[in-house]
Design an enzyme around this catalytic site. Structure first.
Site, PDB file in Angstrom:
ATOM      1  N   GLY A  73       0.821  -1.217   0.000  1.00 57.35           N
ATOM      2  CA  GLY A  73       0.000   0.000   0.000  1.00 57.35           C
ATOM      3  C   GLY A  73       0.849   1.259   0.000  1.00 57.35           C
ATOM      4  O   GLY A  73       2.060   1.207   0.160  1.00 57.35           O
ATOM      5  N   ARG A 104       3.525  13.725  -8.069  1.00 59.98           N
ATOM      6  CA  ARG A 104       3.634  12.814  -9.191  1.00 59.98           C
ATOM      7  C   ARG A 104       2.304  12.751  -9.921  1.00 59.98           C
ATOM      8  O   ARG A 104       1.246  12.782  -9.298  1.00 59.98           O
ATOM      9  CB  ARG A 104       4.023  11.434  -8.645  1.00 59.98           C
ATOM     10  N   ASP A 130       4.501  -4.694  -7.368  1.00 58.78           N
ATOM     11  CA  ASP A 130       3.863  -3.465  -6.893  1.00 58.78           C
ATOM     12  C   ASP A 130       4.423  -2.236  -7.619  1.00 58.78           C
ATOM     13  O   ASP A 130       3.891  -1.142  -7.453  1.00 58.78           O
ATOM     14  CB  ASP A 130       4.023  -3.305  -5.380  1.00 58.78           C
TER      15      ASP A 130
END
Ligand code: AMP
Ligand code: MG
Length: 492
Positions: free
Chosen positions: A88, A174, A250
């Site tokens: 996460g 970002r 991920d």
């Protein structure tokens, strides 16, 4: 109050289990390091306002803009082959989504903005060095024409973060077409939450692959589409000498963008076994391993989607295998076509892959600089006098001569004239890449001396990688022996 961010949030509307609602943690004294003005404008944001006091507070996570719905996204992932059921966003917070000038939905995410429920033992913060590295390399990739997340802004927080030493803290803003990863699918699959996997797949189709919504088998088509985009992406990486460094599931985006720049770096001398990342002790993510790893990661995605393919497990597995079986062909096609363009070949012949491979082999055996070899080849294509500079890149220049003879015979059979060939080659063989020693020097100047002039100059050079820029030609040079940087760090 004027709405400064035209947010249109879709991920935050998904069920609760997809994320945790969490606000950024305020910082004491934010200061703008860099704002990407053209990108801001493209996103429908006012660059002057963003660079002003209120804007900078938002970019530092000190103030939450109107319309934001800040969340940390849930995901899992295989890290260096080991499955972690819960990772996460531990140091990133998605403020929300906007629709850009091209009509594309874009995430606006703060990275380094404080702890979240996914932070585990981490502090949720980022140090200035890695923020500058991500800013430089992601913007360089965009200018090279490679799908990537973008850097909207970098700010320093006025607070130190504690790593091996105390370092200035920073936040990167970002921008991505989404931050959904292979690991996001794994998060639900690991919990046997098929409804979650389906909901996520529907969201991804609507967002990234809308044409597939009406396909016969939309989830199968989704897998095929992600495979195609990853194959094309990794081919593009190899063609510019890029090493991601941490290709964990991920860090693999389902939109096909390069994401999560950590210890990434570009090769100087060509060697497929090159590894820079300090934590990649086995070379799992070495330059030449990247296609294989991409397929490994996509196989993990396929496993998550199996229950959506069919209730009949054998049939579902057969479907997944059929899609995965297309990766090698898609990658090879993209990679070989790219190599042909790099060599100035407009037509395709059966022995072109051998011609390209033999050059790469000679480069590897002779420590030839990857970027310079191809750039100089572009000039040598127009004028054999260019061979002088080219030969010097090989420890044994005769190795180049032998190959060049074959290459010249081959290009003589092409329909285009020399000038057209040179122009086409210069448009695919960059003069400038973010060379490791330059990136490190920029970070040292900023972190040790608070001097951001080298950062600005490097960004200027890298914004036009295919132009010669004679005044800045030194940035095209490989590192001298004593300048070489052989190791890069995650810096988290
Ligand atoms: P990365 O290696 O940057 O892709 O991160 C892997 C995982 O570690 C992700 O779940 C990140 O959110 C988490 N992480 C990395 N650095 C930090 C940090 N400083 N604080 C909290 N979580 C972090
Ligand atoms: Mg990551």
């Amino acid at each position: 109050m004027t709405v400064r961010f035209p947010f249109d949030n879709s991920y935050a509307a998904l069920p609760e289990g997809f994320f945790a609602r969490v606000a950024p943690t305020p910082v004491p004294a934010p200061k703008l390091v860099k704002l990407n003005r053209p990108l801001a404008a493209h996103l429908g944001l006012d660059p002057d306002w963003l660079a002003g006091p209120e804007g900078v507070e938002i970019l530092a996570g000190k103030r939450v803009p109107d319309g934001a719905d800040p969340i940390a996204m849930a995901y899992a992932g295989h890290q260096f082959g080991h499955f972690v059921p819960q990772l996460g966003d531990g140091r990133a917070i998605l403020l929300g989504e906007v629709i850009d000038a091209d009509g594309v939905r874009r995430d606006i995410q703060l990275k380094g903005s404080g702890p979240t429920p996914f932070s585990r033992r981490g502090d949720g913060r980022a140090a200035l060095g890695p923020v500058l590295r991500e800013y430089i390399v992601s913007e360089a990739m965009a200018a090279l024409g490679i799908p990537t997340t973008r850097a909207l802004a970098a700010v320093v927080t006025g607070e130190n973060v504690i790593r091996e030493t105390a370092l200035p803290g920073a936040v990167l803003t970002r921008v991505a077409s989404s931050h959904i990863r292979v690991g996001t699918f794994q998060y639900f699959a690991a919990r046997s939450d098929v409804a979650g996997v389906r909901r996520l797949a529907d969201h991804v189709i609507a967002r990234h692959y809308p044409d597939l919504a009406n396909a016969d088998r939309p989830y199968y088509a989704l897998l095929e589409a992600v495979i195609a985009r990853q194959a094309a992406l990794v081919a593009q990486w190899l063609l510019v000498g890029f090493i991601h460094g941490v290709m964990n599931t991920d860090n693999t985006s389902v939109s096909g963008e390069t994401i999560d720049y950590g210890p990434c770096a570009f090769i100087d001398a060509y060697d497929p076994a090159t590894v820079f990342s300090s934590i990649d002790e086995m070379g799992r993510y070495a330059y030449g391993n990247q296609p294989r790893i991409a397929l490994w990661n996509l196989t993990r995605l396929a496993e998550c989607l199996l229950p959506l393919f069919s209730d009949d497990q054998e049939r579902a597995i057969a479907e997944a295998q059929s899609a995965l079986g297309k990766f090698a062909e898609a990658f090879d096609a993209a990679y070989q076509a790219g190599l042909r363009r790099k060599l100035g070949l407009f037509t395709a012949r059966d022995d072109d892959p051998d011609l390209a491979n033999d050059l790469l082999k000679a480069m590897a055996e002779n420590a030839a600089d990857f970027t310079l070899t191809f750039r100089r080849l572009s000039d040598a294509a127009a004028d054999p006098a260019g061979d002088v500079a080219l030969r010097k890149l090989f420890t044994d220049p005769a190795a180049f001569d032998a190959w060049a003879l074959r290459w010249r015979q081959r290009i003589a059979t092409e329909p285009q004239d020399a000038a057209a060939r040179q122009a086409a080659m210069r448009a695919v063989n960059p003069a400038f890449i973010p060379r490791n020693h330059r990136v490190e020097a920029v970070i040292r100047a900023a972190v040790d001396r608070n001097d951001f002039a080298p950062f600005e100059e490097l960004l200027t050079v890298l914004a036009q990688p295919y132009e010669d820029q004679p005044a800045l030609a030194r940035y095209a040079e490989p590192p001298a022996r004593h300048e070489r940087v052989l190791q890069t760090f995650c810096g988290t």
